[in-house]
Design a protein around this motif. Sequence first.
Motif, PDB file in Angstrom:
ATOM      1  N   ALA A  54      14.304  22.181  -9.275  1.00  0.00           N
ATOM      2  CA  ALA A  54      15.672  22.134  -8.752  1.00  0.00           C
ATOM      3  C   ALA A  54      16.235  20.709  -8.747  1.00  0.00           C
ATOM      4  N   VAL A  55      15.459  19.754  -8.200  1.00  0.00           N
ATOM      5  CA  VAL A  55      15.993  18.391  -8.106  1.00  0.00           C
ATOM      6  C   VAL A  55      16.305  17.799  -9.481  1.00  0.00           C
ATOM      7  N   PRO A  56      15.324  17.823 -10.420  1.00  0.00           N
ATOM      8  CA  PRO A  56      15.675  17.284 -11.746  1.00  0.00           C
ATOM      9  C   PRO A  56      16.803  18.050 -12.427  1.00  0.00           C
ATOM     10  N   SER A  57      16.839  19.387 -12.287  1.00  0.00           N
ATOM     11  CA  SER A  57      17.888  20.155 -12.955  1.00  0.00           C
ATOM     12  C   SER A  57      19.271  19.773 -12.447  1.00  0.00           C
ATOM     13  N   PHE A  58      19.432  19.739 -11.128  1.00  0.00           N
ATOM     14  CA  PHE A  58      20.744  19.392 -10.572  1.00  0.00           C
ATOM     15  C   PHE A  58      21.098  17.939 -10.891  1.00  0.00           C
ATOM     16  N   ALA A  59      20.086  17.054 -10.834  1.00  0.00           N
ATOM     17  CA  ALA A  59      20.348  15.644 -11.144  1.00  0.00           C
ATOM     18  C   ALA A  59      20.733  15.482 -12.617  1.00  0.00           C
ATOM     19  N   LEU A  60      20.074  16.251 -13.499  1.00  0.00           N
ATOM     20  CA  LEU A  60      20.410  16.188 -14.926  1.00  0.00           C
ATOM     21  C   LEU A  60      21.816  16.707 -15.177  1.00  0.00           C
ATOM     22  N   LEU A  61      22.150  17.801 -14.483  1.00  0.00           N
ATOM     23  CA  LEU A  61      23.486  18.359 -14.619  1.00  0.00           C
ATOM     24  C   LEU A  61      24.539  17.332 -14.180  1.00  0.00           C
ATOM     25  N   ALA A  62      24.248  16.659 -13.072  1.00  0.00           N
ATOM     26  CA  ALA A  62      25.146  15.608 -12.592  1.00  0.00           C
ATOM     27  C   ALA A  62      25.255  14.500 -13.639  1.00  0.00           C
ATOM     28  N   ALA A  63      24.124  14.161 -14.249  1.00  0.00           N
ATOM     29  CA  ALA A  63      24.132  13.090 -15.253  1.00  0.00           C
ATOM     30  C   ALA A  63      24.971  13.490 -16.469  1.00  0.00           C
ATOM     31  N   VAL A  64      24.849  14.756 -16.900  1.00  0.00           N
ATOM     32  CA  VAL A  64      25.654  15.222 -18.034  1.00  0.00           C
ATOM     33  C   VAL A  64      27.141  15.029 -17.721  1.00  0.00           C
ATOM     34  N   LEU A  65      27.543  15.509 -16.522  1.00  0.00           N
ATOM     35  CA  LEU A  65      28.958  15.406 -16.152  1.00  0.00           C
ATOM     36  C   LEU A  65      29.401  13.950 -16.108  1.00  0.00           C
ATOM     37  N   TYR A  66      28.572  13.102 -15.457  1.00  0.00           N
ATOM     38  CA  TYR A  66      28.972  11.699 -15.302  1.00  0.00           C
ATOM     39  C   TYR A  66      29.151  11.019 -16.657  1.00  0.00           C
ATOM     40  N   PRO A 102      20.077   8.362  -6.111  1.00  0.00           N
ATOM     41  CA  PRO A 102      20.803   7.143  -6.478  1.00  0.00           C
ATOM     42  C   PRO A 102      22.294   7.365  -6.738  1.00  0.00           C
ATOM     43  N   LEU A 103      22.630   8.426  -7.480  1.00  0.00           N
ATOM     44  CA  LEU A 103      24.036   8.634  -7.817  1.00  0.00           C
ATOM     45  C   LEU A 103      24.885   8.727  -6.555  1.00  0.00           C
ATOM     46  N   VAL A 104      24.375   9.418  -5.530  1.00  0.00           N
ATOM     47  CA  VAL A 104      25.141   9.606  -4.295  1.00  0.00           C
ATOM     48  C   VAL A 104      25.110   8.336  -3.450  1.00  0.00           C
ATOM     49  N   ALA A 105      23.890   7.798  -3.216  1.00  0.00           N
ATOM     50  CA  ALA A 105      23.756   6.638  -2.325  1.00  0.00           C
ATOM     51  C   ALA A 105      24.484   5.411  -2.887  1.00  0.00           C
ATOM     52  N   SER A 106      24.316   5.135  -4.176  1.00  0.00           N
ATOM     53  CA  SER A 106      25.018   3.998  -4.787  1.00  0.00           C
ATOM     54  C   SER A 106      26.523   4.230  -4.760  1.00  0.00           C
ATOM     55  N   PHE A 109      29.101   4.025  -8.707  1.00  0.00           N
ATOM     56  CA  PHE A 109      28.642   5.223  -9.407  1.00  0.00           C
ATOM     57  C   PHE A 109      27.959   4.881 -10.728  1.00  0.00           C
ATOM     58  N   LEU A 110      28.435   3.827 -11.413  1.00  0.00           N
ATOM     59  CA  LEU A 110      27.783   3.439 -12.673  1.00  0.00           C
ATOM     60  C   LEU A 110      26.333   3.016 -12.429  1.00  0.00           C
ATOM     61  N   VAL A 111      26.124   2.126 -11.438  1.00  0.00           N
ATOM     62  CA  VAL A 111      24.752   1.719 -11.108  1.00  0.00           C
ATOM     63  C   VAL A 111      23.932   2.937 -10.706  1.00  0.00           C
ATOM     64  N   GLU A 147      19.787   6.807 -11.528  1.00  0.00           N
ATOM     65  CA  GLU A 147      19.442   8.227 -11.500  1.00  0.00           C
ATOM     66  C   GLU A 147      18.585   8.584 -12.715  1.00  0.00           C
ATOM     67  N   LEU A 148      18.959   8.031 -13.885  1.00  0.00           N
ATOM     68  CA  LEU A 148      18.172   8.295 -15.089  1.00  0.00           C
ATOM     69  C   LEU A 148      16.751   7.754 -14.943  1.00  0.00           C
TER      70      LEU A 148
END
Lengths: 159, 262, 220
Positions: free
Chosen positions: B122-134, C29-33, C47-49, C54-55
Amino acid sequence: MTVVLYRVDERLIHGQVVLGWGRELRADRYVVVDDALADSEWEQELYRLSVADEHDVVFATLAAARAALPTWQVDGGRTVVLTRDVTTMADLAEGVATDGAEVNLGGIHHRPGRREVRPYLFLDDEDRDAVRRLVDAGTRVTGRDLPAATRVGLDQLLA
Amino acid sequence: MSSAPKGSGAAPETPLPPGVLRAVQLRGMFVQASWNYRTMQGNGMAWAMLPVLRRASEERRAAALDRHAEHFNGHPYFDSVALGALSRLEVDEADPETIRRFRAAIRGPLGALGDRVVWATAVPSFALLAAVLYWMGVPGAVVAFVFLVAYNALHLAIRAQGFALGWEAGTAVGPRLRGLDLTGRAERFAALTLALVGVVSGVLLAGGRGVGALEWPWFVAALGAFFVGYVGGVRLWRPTAIVTVGAVAILLALGSASLLSG
Amino acid sequence: MTELLGLALLGAWVTLDGVTVGQFMVSRPLVASGLAGLWLGDPATGFLVGAVLELFLLVAVPSGAGRFPEPGPAAVVGAAGAVWAAGPAGLALGVAAALLLGYAGALSQAAQRHLNVRWVPDPAVQPVTEAAIVRGHWSSLGVDAIRGFVLTALGLAAVRMAAPWASGAWPLDAAATRGLLLVGAFVSLGVLGRSLAARHLWVYLAVGAVVGLGLGAVWG
């Protein structure tokens, strides 16, 4: 094929074992050696939960495990053998262990009289006696919670 | 030991005030507050159980506090299953030895479930989804908001339904959890999570906010870095962090030197 | 001063969120930063950092006896460093400082877990009382909040002092800086891919990559 891991862990089957070790070693059979558990169905149901359906979970008494161990060492499975304490592992290994097999002490928690070796590993005199018996049985005993961690050697375990 | 589990199905004899179970459930949010290398989540579990334990009969209470403060280590979300079941067993005044054995048997499986379903999926999936959007250009605040709402919908559902399931099933929670096939579902979901790793990598490689806007050598380097990580596995993570920090430090030192000499 | 105090309090909050209270993933990281960037009036940089961190930290989840950096306070400090040093220097300083502070966080967390043993009752040693359970609970929680506050404050002091120097000395332009950090992040993506890729699932990775390349080329 082989027994890929002998492990002493009070929690028996759990995340570190299945995800940490099981994946790394591509294990497909988990054997829990524990007399009380071999007789308790509802507890077995709980322990079974940690393991994916396609993998085998066997609950064996010490006697049954001693009889079956030579088969597990050579048949097609990749087996992880688990006990709750070092003494049971020593009882299991004596006479039937493969020479040079590594026994992994992965999770023994604090209780009075036990001394901390690592945060996940506390040993008392009885445990250390069992470690010596394991060494005499021809196994290599090390402390390690996860595959990526550094091994804790015999000198530190028996110190 | 293999006798029929107690507290499975029948309604408790003494009606509980409705707030008691809700209090235990909410206290489950703090189950890791006193995480320590001796009892791990043990004290957190005992603290969460206090509203139920306070109502135990005089002769049971002292021993009950002891058994619920013993070592425990499951998973912060899935511990709700144990809290529900243990509440049920205490309210039904089940055999203390059964409660201890249940507690010892359920911690590992809940830890394994949590590791697979939450931490590995769950954590990596949601984080990856967030990364795609960002990296596709959606504003960060929107991405963070969507991430928090979507993730916590799942998170809170696990806590609430886990507690209800435990309360309902007592020691018979094993087959019920198995029936949900959470591990199998997480395993099958891994394919989707892996696809998301691919999507994020692709977006970064081709997109204007990532490597796509840079000279081609960066594209090659990023692709190579991915393969290095893929082949080397988790052992390479720490060296990568160290090399990254080291590279920044060396570049800063070089920059300072050229400032001084220039 | 208000600015720093707010950041340190945010650091304490995301420290608690990481393990001790709730795990709502505000500590990612994405949220806290991002929150730190919002507080400093530069959300885009925050958000960029956070997105770069996050990656890096995709594989860093608190399972078992985790050996990964503690994300929350590190992400707050990373964002602050990036805002204060500004531009490519800020991005480099922020990410590097966050990775370093993440390890300091993990070490201090382990130390605290040893310390908690002192005030958390253990029934194996002596009978447990309700008062002892409550005391152990609040002492540990309080110490964790203080740890997060102090850790963040120390990190903030360090990046505050380093920021003017870094923004003068950083030799790379924006594109090269981003490339350098993303190459590091790609190793982490590969590691995550490996951990998921049991049993010939790489086809999914490939299909995902094609989709991603398309999305990136069209909208990215």
